[in-house]
Design an enzyme around this catalytic site. Structure first.
Site, PDB file in Angstrom:
ATOM      1  N   GLU A 207       0.820  -1.219   0.000  1.00 16.59           N
ATOM      2  CA  GLU A 207       0.000   0.000   0.000  1.00 16.59           C
ATOM      3  C   GLU A 207       0.852   1.268   0.000  1.00 16.59           C
ATOM      4  OE1 GLU A 207      -0.533  -2.588   1.973  1.00 16.59           O
ATOM      5  OE2 GLU A 207      -2.618  -3.246   1.680  1.00 16.59           O
TER       6      GLU A 207
ATOM      7  N   PHE B 104     -11.396  -7.569  13.999  1.00 13.63           N
ATOM      8  CA  PHE B 104     -10.304  -7.975  13.109  1.00 13.63           C
ATOM      9  C   PHE B 104     -10.041  -6.878  12.065  1.00 13.63           C
ATOM     10  CE2 PHE B 104      -8.874 -10.194   9.172  1.00 13.63           C
ATOM     11  CZ  PHE B 104      -7.610 -10.515   9.630  1.00 13.63           C
ATOM     12  N   GLN B 105      -8.813  -6.437  12.000  1.00 14.68           N
ATOM     13  CA  GLN B 105      -8.361  -5.399  11.057  1.00 14.68           C
ATOM     14  C   GLN B 105      -9.111  -4.070  11.221  1.00 14.68           C
ATOM     15  OE1 GLN B 105      -8.111  -7.232   7.084  1.00 14.68           O
ATOM     16  NE2 GLN B 105      -6.038  -7.892   7.626  1.00 14.68           N
TER      17      GLN B 105
ATOM     18  N   LYS C 223     -17.532  -1.364   5.518  1.00 12.73           N
ATOM     19  CA  LYS C 223     -17.850  -2.379   4.499  1.00 12.73           C
ATOM     20  C   LYS C 223     -19.345  -2.392   4.175  1.00 12.73           C
ATOM     21  CE  LYS C 223     -16.711  -7.132   3.295  1.00 12.73           C
ATOM     22  NZ  LYS C 223     -15.999  -8.359   3.718  1.00 12.73           N
TER      23      LYS C 223
ATOM     24  N   MET D 257      24.079   9.826   2.671  1.00 10.79           N
ATOM     25  CA  MET D 257      23.865  11.158   3.235  1.00 10.79           C
ATOM     26  C   MET D 257      24.114  11.160   4.744  1.00 10.79           C
ATOM     27  SD  MET D 257      23.320  14.220   2.674  1.00 10.79           S
ATOM     28  CE  MET D 257      22.411  14.762   1.227  1.00 10.79           C
TER      29      MET D 257
HETATM   30  C1  LIG Z   1      12.269   6.190   5.695  1.00  9.82           C
HETATM   31  C2  LIG Z   1      13.524   6.893   6.049  1.00  9.82           C
HETATM   32  N1  LIG Z   1      14.374   6.359   6.962  1.00  9.82           N
HETATM   33  C3  LIG Z   1      15.525   6.992   7.248  1.00  9.82           C
HETATM   34  C4  LIG Z   1      15.859   8.171   6.673  1.00  9.82           C
HETATM   35  C5  LIG Z   1      17.153   8.893   7.041  1.00  9.82           C
HETATM   36  N2  LIG Z   1      18.033   8.978   5.862  1.00  9.82           N
HETATM   37  C6  LIG Z   1      18.122  10.097   5.101  1.00  9.82           C
HETATM   38  S1  LIG Z   1      19.148   9.914   3.801  1.00  9.82           S
HETATM   39  C7  LIG Z   1      19.553   8.356   4.271  1.00  9.82           C
HETATM   40  C8  LIG Z   1      20.522   7.546   3.466  1.00  9.82           C
HETATM   41  C9  LIG Z   1      19.973   7.154   2.142  1.00  9.82           C
HETATM   42  O1  LIG Z   1      20.801   6.168   1.580  1.00  9.82           O
HETATM   43  P1  LIG Z   1      20.735   5.866   0.048  1.00  9.82           P
HETATM   44  O2  LIG Z   1      19.339   5.650  -0.377  1.00  9.82           O
HETATM   45  O3  LIG Z   1      21.700   4.788  -0.275  1.00  9.82           O
HETATM   46  O4  LIG Z   1      21.179   7.253  -0.611  1.00  9.82           O
HETATM   47  P2  LIG Z   1      22.620   7.929  -0.685  1.00  9.82           P
HETATM   48  O5  LIG Z   1      22.619   9.007   0.343  1.00  9.82           O
HETATM   49  O6  LIG Z   1      23.644   6.876  -0.409  1.00  9.82           O
HETATM   50  O7  LIG Z   1      22.690   8.470  -2.074  1.00  9.82           O
HETATM   51  C10 LIG Z   1      18.881   7.999   5.434  1.00  9.82           C
HETATM   52  C11 LIG Z   1      19.046   6.706   6.138  1.00  9.82           C
HETATM   53  C12 LIG Z   1      14.923   8.704   5.749  1.00  9.82           C
HETATM   54  N3  LIG Z   1      15.119   9.882   5.140  1.00  9.82           N
HETATM   55  N4  LIG Z   1      13.798   8.030   5.436  1.00  9.82           N
END
Ligand SMILES: Cc1ncc(C[n+]2csc(CCOP(=O)(O)OP(=O)(O)O)c2C)c(N)n1
Ligand SMILES: [Mg+2]
Length: 550
Positions: free
Chosen positions: A51, A113-114, A163, A464
């Site tokens: 979803e 349920f749900q 529903k 990042m």
């Molecule tokens: C759902 C979620 N969990 C954690 C984060 C924190 N976060 C921001 S950027 C990042 C790293 C992203 O890694 P990747 O997709 O490999 O991108 P890169 O920076 O390596 O290009 C994280 C963990 C987030 N933004 N969203």
């Protein structure tokens, strides 16, 4: 005529010109899917793998087409799985209608349920939400819900339907569209003459354009206004494309990862004209030190944004198209070449570690092959490189989670964009961490042969976060190295999707020469250096003139 609630819902969607749906079935929405089964010549329904992917797809569809995105989910876990997608859309003002099934009304409030209180859960992340238990209320509720989602500042609206309300019959007459909210554009409120005076007097004005420009269809007016006053335009992440990147007045991304000259332009200006932007902390850095010599004019359709993050000297409320046209007409035609020369002289080059295969090279090579594409991203370094280097020449071309920063957004968004824009190439630029979050949607790409070109910036890292650890935590890389040993080519091949692994420029050119781009889905696993970082970067909480260049 007498129709079931489910049939009424589909009729209402048709009246509002909805013909594309994203969703996932389940017990509480069996009657809805049953009704849809008879209506498959009126609707395209994309069944996602999860979803969350379905909501992101509806969001990508909405952002790229400017239409309402519609998504169905069942009660309980189906509904809770939509929450991240709804919050993502809410933060970026994306018009969505999310329909969730609910347990039969006689079972409400019994931990059935749900059963989950999804309207309660999504209250802070929707523009409005409804619980409908009576089929006879559906038509008016849906009509209102759709109007609210698309009018004023757009956003997601959730309608939770029991529903039994799907199954019960009620009288239905195709109603006159209550889309009046949409047509009643808010009046212009604010002192146009004073704005014009300040703009005419300003020696160093800057236009700071956000996502509201696209939402208000104000691109043409913005460009005329900027050209007439010879005013440089900087963009927030959501505002990229509001003036073509190739335009000489376009200075691209501003803020935490803004270019040196772009951030300096804002900080040195004597008048910041913010248009459809909300002064996010990611853009303004330290609010007390933001453009401290400048007057600020804030123009927005949403009054609640005024003085929220940044006090303005003049607030102008209303439809941005009308404001842009009025300003373009009223201001003096002016040359500001000295100001622009001064800004241009602040350009500072950014170097990459690997001169050959680096993120910029990858993006340029993809752009050369696919041209003027719609580009979705996930969240991280790859997202910022795309914002910096992809030449967005129009709005609705860059689909990214700006406000919430949702990793896992991109693949669903790209699917929705391709479904909504079958003639336009669609690229997903993703990261290895983000891609893993929702790569289950490869099943959707494959099942419906949705020809998205997936560019995986694979640095073996949550790049990042790792970059912040490098710069601000003394290189203590806690839990951010995620390994390079996953074979993404074999992963996509398991879904019947073509994959390429690319480690140098020659392999990149082979992958891009593949004749299937735009005809079938494909993934290009680009192995880039873990230590390629995003520069400039402004340390959080610092003024945006204090960028680090790497
Ligand atoms: C759902 C979620 N969990 C954690 C984060 C924190 N976060 C921001 S950027 C990042 C790293 C992203 O890694 P990747 O997709 O490999 O991108 P890169 O920076 O390596 O290009 C994280 C963990 C987030 N933004 N969203
Ligand atoms: Mg990564």
């Amino acid at each position: 005529m007498q129709l079931t609630g489910a049939q009424i819902l589909l009729e209402c969607l048709k009246t509002h010109d909805v013909n594309t749906l994203f969703g996932y079935p389940g017990g509480a929405v069996i009657p809805l899917y049953d009704a849809l089964h008879d209506q498959m010549d009126s609707f395209t329904h994309i069944r996602a793998a999860h979803e969350q992917g379905a909501v992101h797809a509806a969001d990508g569809y909405a952002r790229s087409t400017g239409k309402l995105g519609v998504c169905f989910a069942t009660s309980g876990p189906g509904a809770t799985n939509t929450v991240t997608g709804i919050a993502t859309a809410y933060m970026d003002s994306v018009p969505l209608l999310v329909i969730t099934g609910q347990v039969p009304s006689m079972l409400l409030g019994k931990d059935s349920f749900q059963e989950i209180d999804i309207t309660g859960m999504t209250l802070p992340i929707t523009k409005h939400s409804y619980l409908v238990r009576d089929a006879s209320e559906l038509a008016s509720v849906l009509d209102e819900a759709m109007s609210i989602a698309v009018s004023g500042r757009p956003g997601p609206v959730l309608v939770d339907i029991t529903k039994d309300a799907f199954i019960a019959k009620a009288e239905f007459e195709p109603v006159e569209l209550a889309m009046k909210n949409v047509q009643d554009k808010p009046q212009m409120e604010g002192d146009l003459d004073l704005a014009v005076k300040w703009i005419n007097e300003s020696e160093r004005p800057v236009i700071y354009a956000g996502g509201g420009v696209a939402l208000g269809d104000a691109e043409a007016g913005l460009q005329s206004f900027a050209e007439r006053g010879d005013i440089p335009v900087v963009n927030t992440l959501m505002g990229l494309g509001s003036i073509p990147r190739s335009h000489e007045l376009s200075y691209g991304l501003v803020g935490m990862h803004g270019f040196s000259e772009t951030n300096t332009a804002v900080m040195d200006s004597d008048l910041v004209i913010a248009i459809g932007a909300r002064f996010s902390d990611r853009v303004i850095g330290n609010p007390d030190k933001f453009a401290s010599e400048a007057k600020i004019i804030h123009i927005d359709i949403d009054k609640t944004e005024f003085d929220k993050n940044m006090p303005a000297d003049l607030s102008l409320c209303g439809d941005l198209q009308v404001w842009m046209q009025s300003l373009a007409y009223a201001i003096d035609k002016t040359q500001r070449s000295d100001w622009r020369k001064r800004i241009n002289s602040g350009k500072q080059p950014i170097a990459f570690l690997n001169e050959k295969l680096n993120p910029q090279t990858v993006l340029e090579s993809v752009h050369e092959r696919v041209g003027d594409a719609i580009v979705a991203t996930d969240v991280g370094q790859h997202q910022m490189w795309t914002a910096q280097y992809w030449p967005f020449n129009r709005t609705r071309q860059f689909l990214t989670s700006g406000g919430l920063g949702t990793m896992g957004y991109g693949l669903g968004a790209a699917i929705g964009a391709k479904v909504g824009n079958p003639e336009t190439p669609v690229v997903l630029v993703t990261g290895d961490g983000s891609f893993r979050m929702n790569c289950n949607e490869l099943a959707t790409l494959s099942a419906d042969n949705i020809p998205v070109t997936v560019v995986l910036m694979n640095n073996g890292a949550l790049g990042m976060v790792r970059q912040w650890q490098k710069l601000f935590q003394n290189e203590r890389y806690a839990q951010t190295c995620i390994g390079e040993n996953i074979d993404y080519v074999r992963l996509v091949e398991a879904y019947g999707i073509k994959g390429f692994k690319v480690t140098n420029e020659t392999e990149l050119s082979w992958a891009m020469a593949w004749e299937g781009h735009g005809k079938a889905p494909v993934l290009i696993d680009c192995r880039i250096e873990k230590d390629e970082d995003v520069y400039p970067i402004v340390p959080p909480g610092r003024p945006i003139s204090e960028f680090i260049l790497g």
